[in-house]
Write an enzyme that holds these catalytic residues in place. Structure first.
Site, PDB file in Angstrom:
ATOM      1  N   TYR A 172     -46.434 -35.837 -36.061  1.00 24.70           N
ATOM      2  CA  TYR A 172     -45.856 -35.321 -34.808  1.00 24.70           C
ATOM      3  C   TYR A 172     -45.073 -36.436 -34.099  1.00 24.70           C
ATOM      4  O   TYR A 172     -43.928 -36.232 -33.668  1.00 24.70           O
ATOM      5  CB  TYR A 172     -46.999 -34.814 -33.924  1.00 24.70           C
ATOM      6  CG  TYR A 172     -46.601 -34.408 -32.527  1.00 24.70           C
ATOM      7  CD1 TYR A 172     -45.978 -33.190 -32.280  1.00 24.70           C
ATOM      8  CD2 TYR A 172     -46.876 -35.247 -31.433  1.00 24.70           C
ATOM      9  CE1 TYR A 172     -45.638 -32.810 -30.987  1.00 24.70           C
ATOM     10  CE2 TYR A 172     -46.539 -34.872 -30.140  1.00 24.70           C
ATOM     11  CZ  TYR A 172     -45.917 -33.656 -29.915  1.00 24.70           C
ATOM     12  OH  TYR A 172     -45.583 -33.286 -28.635  1.00 24.70           O
ATOM     13  N   SER A 228     -41.998 -36.866 -25.877  1.00 25.92           N
ATOM     14  CA  SER A 228     -43.426 -37.120 -25.695  1.00 25.92           C
ATOM     15  C   SER A 228     -43.670 -38.620 -25.671  1.00 25.92           C
ATOM     16  O   SER A 228     -42.903 -39.384 -26.271  1.00 25.92           O
ATOM     17  CB  SER A 228     -44.208 -36.505 -26.859  1.00 25.92           C
ATOM     18  OG  SER A 228     -45.541 -36.950 -26.860  1.00 25.92           O
TER      19      SER A 228
HETATM   20  N1  NAP Z   1     -48.943 -30.320 -24.300  1.00 26.20           N
HETATM   21  C1  NAP Z   1     -48.752 -31.632 -24.407  1.00 26.20           C
HETATM   22  O1  NAP Z   1     -49.675 -32.454 -24.297  1.00 26.20           O
HETATM   23  C2  NAP Z   1     -47.353 -32.169 -24.631  1.00 26.20           C
HETATM   24  C3  NAP Z   1     -47.126 -33.530 -24.400  1.00 26.20           C
HETATM   25  C4  NAP Z   1     -45.858 -34.055 -24.612  1.00 26.20           C
HETATM   26  C5  NAP Z   1     -44.838 -33.235 -25.037  1.00 26.20           C
HETATM   27  N2  NAP Z   1     -45.085 -31.901 -25.262  1.00 26.20           N
HETATM   28  C6  NAP Z   1     -43.983 -31.109 -25.753  1.00 26.20           C
HETATM   29  O2  NAP Z   1     -43.644 -30.127 -24.796  1.00 26.20           O
HETATM   30  C7  NAP Z   1     -43.077 -28.988 -25.456  1.00 26.20           C
HETATM   31  C8  NAP Z   1     -43.759 -27.734 -24.948  1.00 26.20           C
HETATM   32  O3  NAP Z   1     -45.128 -27.770 -25.327  1.00 26.20           O
HETATM   33  P1  NAP Z   1     -46.289 -27.022 -24.538  1.00 26.20           P
HETATM   34  O4  NAP Z   1     -47.300 -28.035 -24.180  1.00 26.20           O
HETATM   35  O5  NAP Z   1     -45.699 -26.176 -23.472  1.00 26.20           O
HETATM   36  O6  NAP Z   1     -46.927 -26.175 -25.694  1.00 26.20           O
HETATM   37  P2  NAP Z   1     -46.869 -24.619 -26.052  1.00 26.20           P
HETATM   38  O7  NAP Z   1     -47.205 -23.802 -24.872  1.00 26.20           O
HETATM   39  O8  NAP Z   1     -47.691 -24.495 -27.289  1.00 26.20           O
HETATM   40  O9  NAP Z   1     -45.333 -24.396 -26.405  1.00 26.20           O
HETATM   41  C9  NAP Z   1     -44.772 -24.680 -27.648  1.00 26.20           C
HETATM   42  C10 NAP Z   1     -43.597 -23.756 -27.825  1.00 26.20           C
HETATM   43  O10 NAP Z   1     -42.915 -24.067 -29.049  1.00 26.20           O
HETATM   44  C11 NAP Z   1     -42.564 -22.833 -29.649  1.00 26.20           C
HETATM   45  N3  NAP Z   1     -42.295 -22.961 -31.061  1.00 26.20           N
HETATM   46  C12 NAP Z   1     -43.055 -23.519 -32.022  1.00 26.20           C
HETATM   47  N4  NAP Z   1     -42.447 -23.409 -33.219  1.00 26.20           N
HETATM   48  C13 NAP Z   1     -41.275 -22.752 -32.992  1.00 26.20           C
HETATM   49  C14 NAP Z   1     -40.196 -22.336 -33.814  1.00 26.20           C
HETATM   50  N5  NAP Z   1     -40.196 -22.545 -35.147  1.00 26.20           N
HETATM   51  N6  NAP Z   1     -39.141 -21.712 -33.249  1.00 26.20           N
HETATM   52  C15 NAP Z   1     -39.110 -21.470 -31.922  1.00 26.20           C
HETATM   53  N7  NAP Z   1     -40.109 -21.834 -31.084  1.00 26.20           N
HETATM   54  C16 NAP Z   1     -41.169 -22.471 -31.623  1.00 26.20           C
HETATM   55  C17 NAP Z   1     -43.758 -21.940 -29.369  1.00 26.20           C
HETATM   56  O11 NAP Z   1     -43.383 -20.611 -29.594  1.00 26.20           O
HETATM   57  P3  NAP Z   1     -44.385 -19.472 -30.183  1.00 26.20           P
HETATM   58  O12 NAP Z   1     -44.910 -18.758 -28.984  1.00 26.20           O
HETATM   59  O13 NAP Z   1     -43.499 -18.611 -31.028  1.00 26.20           O
HETATM   60  O14 NAP Z   1     -45.437 -20.187 -30.987  1.00 26.20           O
HETATM   61  C18 NAP Z   1     -43.977 -22.291 -27.903  1.00 26.20           C
HETATM   62  O15 NAP Z   1     -43.076 -21.577 -27.088  1.00 26.20           O
HETATM   63  C19 NAP Z   1     -43.239 -29.241 -26.949  1.00 26.20           C
HETATM   64  O16 NAP Z   1     -42.031 -29.740 -27.474  1.00 26.20           O
HETATM   65  C20 NAP Z   1     -44.305 -30.313 -27.008  1.00 26.20           C
HETATM   66  O17 NAP Z   1     -44.177 -31.091 -28.180  1.00 26.20           O
HETATM   67  C21 NAP Z   1     -46.312 -31.343 -25.051  1.00 26.20           C
END
Ligand code: NAP
Length: 251
Positions: free
Chosen positions: A157, A144
């Protein structure tokens, strides 16, 4: 095996319900990905995600995976690699936490760190070893922009992502020359389930834009990808601002 353009036939997603990961899987299935493994905590959302990808023509498997249970990673993920080669692993799990709440609840803050950092160290090393055994494949890790500089508003975070980012860079160096490609992806604010209800940051983007950038990064065998790309320049400036100035910025 990957095709001549570096795109995978087989994909393993860690965090199989992630909006960004699923947008990436859809894009890769539209190219040439045929087999997808979705590793995630079991839920109806996981089953729905798998069905939707099946509808696009991919063979999709699900498996239980919890970042907070590193003791299980070797066995769980080992079973996937035992079934056949994996051309790409997308490490997509992560949690944003609730900064204000987590500052008052160290146990909750530790869960953010354990999910985003130690969970990724464990799963990342397991997958890296398996890819190295194959002698090919890409490990793509969702870091990120928050990893670049501590922000008052989300430093729990951010620090976990900084650890993840540094770990991934080092792993990429360790695997350089082995045939395994490691790519750090640094998105800014992406409109997903994770950010739903939050005030949008400037240069907000979509899961589909991240997927496009990942595809391009695979084709180019990039080591670092920013989404949107202009964030690379923005963060180069922000990273060097004096602390006192950075603290006063509305970021
Ligand atoms: N959205 C943003 O603005 C952004 C920006 C930069 C980076 N990111 C990064 O991109 C990645 C994906 O995020 P996203 O935006 O696609 O959000 P998201 O749809 O909320 O996805 C997060 C994922 O993490 C999983 N997760 C959380 N805790 C877990 C655990 N203990 N074991 C296994 N899985 C777990 C969730 O699974 P469950 O369904 O079980 O909860 C979900 O599949 C993350 O690493 C996030 O930090 C996001």
């Amino acid at each position: 095996m990957k095709d001549a353009f570096g795109l995978p036939q087989s994909l393993l997603v860690l965090g199989g319900t992630s909006d960004i990961a699923l947008a990436t899987a859809r894009r890769l299935i539209a190219r040439r990905t045929r087999t997808v493994w979705l590793a995630a905590r079991p839920s109806p959302a996981l089953d729905e995600a798998a069905d939707r990808l099946r509808g696009l023509g991919a063979q999709v498997h699900t498996l239980p995976f919890d970042a907070l249970d590193p003791a299980s990673h070797e066995e769980t993920l080992g079973k996937v690699f035992a079934e056949g080669d994996i051309d790409m692993v997308l490490l997509a799990f992560g949690t944003l936490g609730d900064q204000a709440h987590d500052e008052r609840d160290p146990g909750a803050a530790v869960r953010v760190a354990q999910t985003n950092y130690t969970g990724a160290v464990s799963a990342g090393l397991v997958c890296a070893a398996a890819l190295q055994n194959q002698g090919h494949g890409s490990l793509v890790v969702l870091s990120s922009v928050a990893a670049e500089r501590a922000r008052r508003a989300n430093f729990i975070y951010g620090s976990s992502k900084a650890g993840l980012d540094t770990f991934t860079q080092g792993l990429g160096d360790a695997l350089h020359g082995t045939g395994v490609h490691v790519m750090v992806v640094r998105p800014g604010f992406v409109r997903t389930r994770m950010t739903a209800g939050l005030q949008e940051a400037p240069l907000a983007t979509t899961p589909e834009a991240v997927a496009t950038a990942i595809e391009l990064g695979l084709r180019r065998r990039s080591e670092t990808v920013w989404v949107p790309g202009v964030l690379r320049v923005v963060m180069a400036v922000l990273r060097h601002l004096p602390r006192g100035v950075f603290r006063r910025l509305p970021v």
